[in-house]
Design a protein around this motif. Sequence first.
Motif, PDB file in Angstrom:
ATOM      1  N   LYS A 184      -8.167  -6.912  -0.903  1.00 15.46           N
ATOM      2  CA  LYS A 184      -8.480  -5.557  -0.805  1.00 15.46           C
ATOM      3  C   LYS A 184      -8.246  -5.279   0.766  1.00 15.46           C
ATOM      4  N   HIS A 191      -8.076   5.081   2.684  1.00 10.44           N
ATOM      5  CA  HIS A 191      -7.650   4.477   1.402  1.00 10.44           C
ATOM      6  C   HIS A 191      -8.255   3.279   1.319  1.00 10.44           C
ATOM      7  N   VAL A 231       0.903  -1.244   0.095  1.00  3.65           N
ATOM      8  CA  VAL A 231       0.010   0.177   0.042  1.00  3.65           C
ATOM      9  C   VAL A 231       0.780   1.217  -0.060  1.00  3.65           C
ATOM     10  N   CYS A 260      -0.889   4.218  -2.318  1.00  3.95           N
ATOM     11  CA  CYS A 260      -1.557   5.366  -1.819  1.00  3.95           C
ATOM     12  C   CYS A 260      -0.640   6.269  -1.858  1.00  3.95           C
ATOM     13  N   TRP A 287      -7.918   0.082  -0.719  1.00  6.49           N
ATOM     14  CA  TRP A 287      -6.619  -0.507  -1.677  1.00  6.49           C
ATOM     15  C   TRP A 287      -7.350  -1.724  -2.259  1.00  6.49           C
TER      16      TRP A 287
END
Length: 853
Positions: free
Chosen positions: A142, A156, A120, A164, A158
């Motif tokens: 996710k 965020h 991430v 990010c 993902w």
Amino acid sequence: MPDLLENLTKWFSERPQWLQVAATLLLGKNELTAKDVSDLAILCQQEAAGKIPKKSCSFSASAFSKGASGTLRLCSISDVEGVNALAPKKPLEFGKGNITVVYGYNGSGKSGYVRLLKHVCGARALGELHPNIYKSVSTEQKASITFELNGTKKCHHWSGKGICDDLSSVDIFDTSFGRVFVSSEDEASYEPPVLSFFSSLIEVCERVASALEAESNQHQSKKPNIPADKKITAEGIWYESISAKTKQQDVDKYCIFESKDETEIQTLQQRLAEQDPTEKAKHLKKQKQHIDILVQDAQKYLDQLSDENCRRIIGAKKKSIIKKKAADTAAEKVFSGSQLEGIGSDVWKELWEAARKYSTSTAYKELEYPFVSDGSRCVLCHQTLSLESKDRLTSFENFIKGEMQQAAIDAAKEYETATKTVGDIPNPESLKTRIDAAGIQQDEISSQVTKFFSQLQSRKDQLPGIDSEEAIPTAPQKPKWIEEINTHSKNLGDLAAKYEEDAKNDNRDQIKKKRDSLLAKKWLSEHRASIEEEISRLKVLSQIQVAKKSTNTKSLSQKKGELAEALITDAFVKRFNTELKNLGASHVKVELVKTKVSKGRVLHKLQLRGAAQNALADVLSEGESRIVSIGAFLADVTGKSSQAPFIFDDPISSLDQSYEEAVVKRLIELSHNKQIIIFTHRLSLLGTIKHFAEKKSIKPDVVSIRSADWGTGEPAPIPLSQSDIKSALNALMSQRYQGAKKANDNGEFEHVEILLKSMCSDFRIILERSIENDLLCGVVQRFQRPVHTLKLKDLPKLGETDCNFIDSLMTKYSGFEHSQPAEAPVELPNPDELLADMTALKDWREEYSKRTV
């Protein structure tokens, strides 16, 4: 900084114009958009084509001054799916403080969370993020990461790929980072603004180069493949070598194919096919001779029937008529008394001339006609001529010999001569034979020839009936077919000469080469549009390639390297040496050095002082390698101006107690300004962190995770050995007691037994913790190295009653920490009895903590 930047404007003025524009754009915005890159790619091509004027951009030192540093905090991770075996039902919260310890046994999901954060946040060594390999059905990856950026809470989501941007400044240390700078070279993550500017500009160059490459890929060649037999010709060689530099005059030279070229190809084919060139030359010469004669006759008849000759013939005819008329008038006077009709007519004149011939050749040889001497006779009736007859014959002769009659005769002869100037024109059958003999195979020309001679015959036929010049019809013009077959005649002559040359010399290879060359030229002419399109394409590609050369990042990298020497390397090395000292590793003979600059990346590597660079990983112990890599990591990330979190995954692995404590002290020191998150499976590290944090008046947030039936990473209660005694005791007395009481009231006795055994075991652990922290005043504690001797001053308040109280509870509940004999198991207390004991401990702790010596 001003000294380093004073020549930046001059340096950029020597760079390509489009790059100066890109630099100016970057000064106004942090990142260029896709449209900016597209516009720069167009500008780059225009500059390569010389279509933009030269300008310069300028820079001031203030353009690269540091801006305000931002703050970033990680808050939680939730909704994790498809990442290792992670399947938490509750979020993993990182607390409100600046130092958080995430504790869990091996296999509890710690590494899974770290791997997730690496992907991430975009760590150096991402590694591959596997799904749960024990599940047959793959789940989409996710997760949701909440964080605070400059005081604003954000989330965020993902979705399995990408990083990010807001979290890209988070630094993560795990086992993979232990190899950074030690086993390989790498770049420092911190860059001063001017170097970040160069890094961004280098990235722009690469993006523009990619855009140009994409543009180049759109111009695919449509150039057809020339047949193999035509490649070896001069034309084929030229075709294979066409480039952006090919000129239009070359295209005109090789790609124009005319009808004469087609004719020549056919001629060359015929020459190659001819087995007896000598006979062929003779045949062609005969055809040429027939053509030439036909042309000569056409011109001859055209001249004979010209207006001028026709006027001459008609003039002679008119003259003959006039003269004859005059002679006839005179004859009428001479023969007016004649007893017979027709005296003086043409028939009569023929009779007269016949009589003359008979008289001078037979009857009166060599005597003047008419012979009218005495006794002479008429040569026609043989009667003796009378005087009257003699006079009549003499008058007839005088008439015949007269001027007018002679003029009429002469005029008639002139007319006859003029008429004979027009010869006999060939009839259609004869003409066809001559056309065939001339080898004229085109029906159009053959019909033109036939029509022309038919027009001549018609004019000739009309001529006898024309009495005046005004009645002469328009003369036929010289026909075009004469020019055409004259050309054909010349070609036949040339071809005959070539056949004669072929007969003399063995030149078939030369003929074949010329034929192949013409065939190649014909092919090129048929593909001229494609050739011109290909040349245009190559010119565009050439221009793109010239433009791409200006995107080369070498000069930018070199300039960045010059600036980095002072702005990064020196400061980096200084921080590294300081970190080694803080970590108690100054004695390790290592040094951090810059190795090279590649595409703007300033690479560094650790090496042993006075030894081969590649010996570092082999010489250092595992613990030394770990402490050195931690020092390099801290030296790298502490150079940043942003307040981004540090994440450590078991940083003390392979470290001894001294290094472990030094690392903990350094992390606690860093936590004053940054969020520090530590993942560990070691209670000793947890205890050490709590100890040194307490000395700095810092209370760490401790989070525990565990493996559950549904997966790993599930938040769990903090281990009793490290949890707050008061909180743990309250949890037993309220939540867990109520659960056991409810099960007991419902008659769920087996469940009650399980709950009570667990509570008794945990209460026993709390008792041990109370002995360490309360009874002995925290002088010595498990999982902690220090002995707090200053706390010995509180031991005098300990009395016999206190010892007996704790001893009774330890005796009562120690049995639940050991295996029970089957013949005499320790009887479990009922819920109310356990509650009473826990309440007694609570009350004692409160009283004992308030007691003074």
